[in-house]
Design a protein around this motif. Structure first.
Motif, PDB file in Angstrom:
ATOM      1  N   MET A  38     -74.750 -43.051 -27.034  1.00 15.89           N
ATOM      2  CA  MET A  38     -74.423 -44.438 -26.953  1.00 15.89           C
ATOM      3  C   MET A  38     -75.748 -45.136 -26.208  1.00 15.89           C
ATOM      4  N   ARG A  39     -75.665 -46.387 -26.735  1.00 17.54           N
ATOM      5  CA  ARG A  39     -76.778 -47.344 -26.066  1.00 17.54           C
ATOM      6  C   ARG A  39     -76.124 -48.524 -25.540  1.00 17.54           C
ATOM      7  N   ARG A  40     -76.377 -48.996 -24.173  1.00 10.96           N
ATOM      8  CA  ARG A  40     -75.909 -49.954 -23.777  1.00 10.96           C
ATOM      9  C   ARG A  40     -76.167 -51.392 -24.305  1.00 10.96           C
ATOM     10  N   VAL A  41     -75.241 -52.163 -24.189  1.00 15.82           N
ATOM     11  CA  VAL A  41     -75.423 -53.565 -25.033  1.00 15.82           C
ATOM     12  C   VAL A  41     -74.695 -54.589 -23.861  1.00 15.82           C
ATOM     13  N   SER A  42     -75.207 -55.759 -24.279  1.00 20.24           N
ATOM     14  CA  SER A  42     -74.534 -56.914 -23.363  1.00 20.24           C
ATOM     15  C   SER A  42     -73.028 -57.119 -23.628  1.00 20.24           C
ATOM     16  N   TRP A  43     -72.495 -57.995 -22.870  1.00 24.62           N
ATOM     17  CA  TRP A  43     -71.132 -58.382 -23.044  1.00 24.62           C
ATOM     18  C   TRP A  43     -71.097 -59.087 -24.336  1.00 24.62           C
ATOM     19  N   TYR A  46     -70.705 -57.036 -27.064  1.00 29.32           N
ATOM     20  CA  TYR A  46     -69.756 -56.023 -27.429  1.00 29.32           C
ATOM     21  C   TYR A  46     -68.321 -57.035 -27.516  1.00 29.32           C
ATOM     22  N   ASP A  47     -68.265 -58.284 -27.135  1.00 27.37           N
ATOM     23  CA  ASP A  47     -67.163 -59.029 -27.078  1.00 27.37           C
ATOM     24  C   ASP A  47     -66.350 -59.174 -28.305  1.00 27.37           C
ATOM     25  N   PRO A  48     -64.932 -58.696 -28.340  1.00 24.80           N
ATOM     26  CA  PRO A  48     -64.302 -58.712 -29.599  1.00 24.80           C
ATOM     27  C   PRO A  48     -64.279 -60.125 -30.439  1.00 24.80           C
ATOM     28  N   GLU A  49     -64.355 -61.006 -29.629  1.00 22.45           N
ATOM     29  CA  GLU A  49     -64.219 -62.327 -30.052  1.00 22.45           C
ATOM     30  C   GLU A  49     -65.572 -62.681 -31.063  1.00 22.45           C
ATOM     31  N   ASN A  50     -66.592 -61.885 -30.998  1.00 23.09           N
ATOM     32  CA  ASN A  50     -67.855 -61.952 -31.658  1.00 23.09           C
ATOM     33  C   ASN A  50     -68.118 -60.862 -32.338  1.00 23.09           C
ATOM     34  N   THR A  51     -67.577 -59.742 -32.434  1.00 25.21           N
ATOM     35  CA  THR A  51     -67.827 -58.558 -32.991  1.00 25.21           C
ATOM     36  C   THR A  51     -66.699 -57.993 -33.766  1.00 25.21           C
ATOM     37  N   ASP A  52     -66.610 -57.052 -34.533  1.00 24.22           N
ATOM     38  CA  ASP A  52     -65.640 -56.297 -35.363  1.00 24.22           C
ATOM     39  C   ASP A  52     -65.049 -55.249 -34.450  1.00 24.22           C
ATOM     40  N   THR A  53     -63.814 -55.307 -34.201  1.00 23.94           N
ATOM     41  CA  THR A  53     -63.028 -54.226 -33.400  1.00 23.94           C
ATOM     42  C   THR A  53     -61.927 -53.676 -34.066  1.00 23.94           C
ATOM     43  N   ARG A  79     -67.788 -48.786 -30.389  1.00 25.32           N
ATOM     44  CA  ARG A  79     -67.558 -49.630 -29.345  1.00 25.32           C
ATOM     45  C   ARG A  79     -67.139 -48.887 -28.144  1.00 25.32           C
ATOM     46  N   ILE A  80     -67.995 -48.951 -26.976  1.00 22.16           N
ATOM     47  CA  ILE A  80     -67.552 -48.206 -26.016  1.00 22.16           C
ATOM     48  C   ILE A  80     -67.511 -48.975 -24.758  1.00 22.16           C
ATOM     49  N   SER A  81     -66.638 -48.949 -23.710  1.00 21.80           N
ATOM     50  CA  SER A  81     -66.658 -49.615 -22.397  1.00 21.80           C
ATOM     51  C   SER A  81     -66.345 -48.416 -21.345  1.00 21.80           C
ATOM     52  N   THR A  82     -67.250 -48.526 -20.371  1.00 21.58           N
ATOM     53  CA  THR A  82     -67.085 -47.664 -19.099  1.00 21.58           C
ATOM     54  C   THR A  82     -66.934 -48.550 -17.948  1.00 21.58           C
ATOM     55  N   SER A  94     -70.999 -50.804  -9.239  1.00 18.23           N
ATOM     56  CA  SER A  94     -71.481 -50.938 -10.713  1.00 18.23           C
ATOM     57  C   SER A  94     -70.418 -51.808 -11.517  1.00 18.23           C
ATOM     58  N   PRO A  95     -70.836 -52.860 -11.889  1.00 19.04           N
ATOM     59  CA  PRO A  95     -69.657 -53.546 -12.935  1.00 19.04           C
ATOM     60  C   PRO A  95     -69.535 -52.737 -14.332  1.00 19.04           C
ATOM     61  N   PRO A  96     -68.390 -53.378 -14.987  1.00 27.26           N
ATOM     62  CA  PRO A  96     -68.088 -52.303 -16.044  1.00 27.26           C
ATOM     63  C   PRO A  96     -69.377 -52.627 -17.238  1.00 27.26           C
ATOM     64  N   ASN A  97     -69.696 -51.576 -17.847  1.00 29.14           N
ATOM     65  CA  ASN A  97     -70.831 -51.481 -18.930  1.00 29.14           C
ATOM     66  C   ASN A  97     -70.197 -51.400 -20.139  1.00 29.14           C
ATOM     67  N   PHE A  98     -71.119 -51.862 -21.338  1.00 28.35           N
ATOM     68  CA  PHE A  98     -70.607 -51.914 -22.796  1.00 28.35           C
ATOM     69  C   PHE A  98     -71.685 -51.405 -23.549  1.00 28.35           C
ATOM     70  N   TYR A  99     -71.408 -50.454 -24.443  1.00 18.23           N
ATOM     71  CA  TYR A  99     -72.051 -49.757 -25.230  1.00 18.23           C
ATOM     72  C   TYR A  99     -71.751 -49.600 -26.928  1.00 18.23           C
ATOM     73  N   GLU A 100     -72.776 -49.505 -27.581  1.00 21.35           N
ATOM     74  CA  GLU A 100     -72.684 -49.137 -29.148  1.00 21.35           C
ATOM     75  C   GLU A 100     -73.027 -47.810 -29.305  1.00 21.35           C
ATOM     76  N   CYS A 101     -72.385 -47.187 -30.118  1.00 26.16           N
ATOM     77  CA  CYS A 101     -73.127 -45.767 -30.703  1.00 26.16           C
ATOM     78  C   CYS A 101     -72.862 -45.937 -32.134  1.00 26.16           C
ATOM     79  N   ASP A 102     -73.904 -46.122 -32.724  1.00 26.21           N
ATOM     80  CA  ASP A 102     -73.731 -46.383 -34.300  1.00 26.21           C
ATOM     81  C   ASP A 102     -73.479 -44.885 -34.866  1.00 26.21           C
ATOM     82  N   PRO A 103     -74.265 -43.887 -34.214  1.00 25.99           N
ATOM     83  CA  PRO A 103     -74.130 -42.437 -34.697  1.00 25.99           C
ATOM     84  C   PRO A 103     -72.453 -42.227 -34.715  1.00 25.99           C
TER      85      PRO A 103
END
Length: 152
Positions: A38-43, A46-53, A79-82, A94-103
């Motif tokens: 996984m790789r960190r991304v901005s909100w 990650y935001d479901p309003e702007n991306t596919d979920t 899509r990963i939230s932590t 630490s605030p919640p973090n958001f990640y993408e993991c293409d693999p």
């Protein structure tokens, strides 16, 4: 240590025409794979309003040797939230973090092609039943969708 707390869950974004969450089951292996890739991304990214979920999410708790705990929500599309916690589940600063993991997406979605095919069939059968599509057109669309999804 990995503990799966919710192997298959639904979020407010679930759309059974896309994927039935009952067909998505998070495993220990999925969590370990995600931690490696996984790789960190901005909100905003990650935001479901702007991306596919998918609207489907498994949840896990990962306890590290240093006592830190990571609560994870993992979707089959990578899509990963932590959230980070100390022992006893006391939140860290630490605030919640958001990640993408293409693999992860490629790996998990490859395992779920049959579930996606069933969702396509449900969606097209509904359109035929409502008279919005002929049976022959639905069959052509289903074949086209499957061919697109099967492309490497």
């Amino acid at each position: 240590m990995v503990k799966i707390t919710v192997p298959s869950g639904r979020t407010a974004w679930e759309n059974k025409d896309f994927l039935n969450c009952d067909d998505v089951v998070l495993t220990d292996e999925d969590v370990r794979y995600a931690l490696r890739h996984m790789r960190r991304v901005s909100w905003g990214a990650y935001d479901p309003e702007n991306t596919d979920t998918t609207g489907c999410e498994g949840e896990a708790i990962v306890t590290f040797k240093n006592g830190k705990i990571l609560a994870m929500g993992i979707e089959p599309n990578g899509r990963i939230s932590t959230g980070e916690f100390y022992a006893g589940m006391k939140p860290t600063a630490s605030p919640p973090n958001f990640y993408e993991c293409d693999p992860c997406r490629k790996r998990k979605m490859a395992l779920l092609k049959d579930a996606l095919y069933r969702a396509d069939e449900r969606r097209l059968k509904k359109l035929v039943a409502e008279g919005q599509l002929s049976a022959s057109e639905a069959e052509l669309r289903l074949k086209r969708t499957r061919d697109e999804r099967d492309k490497p």
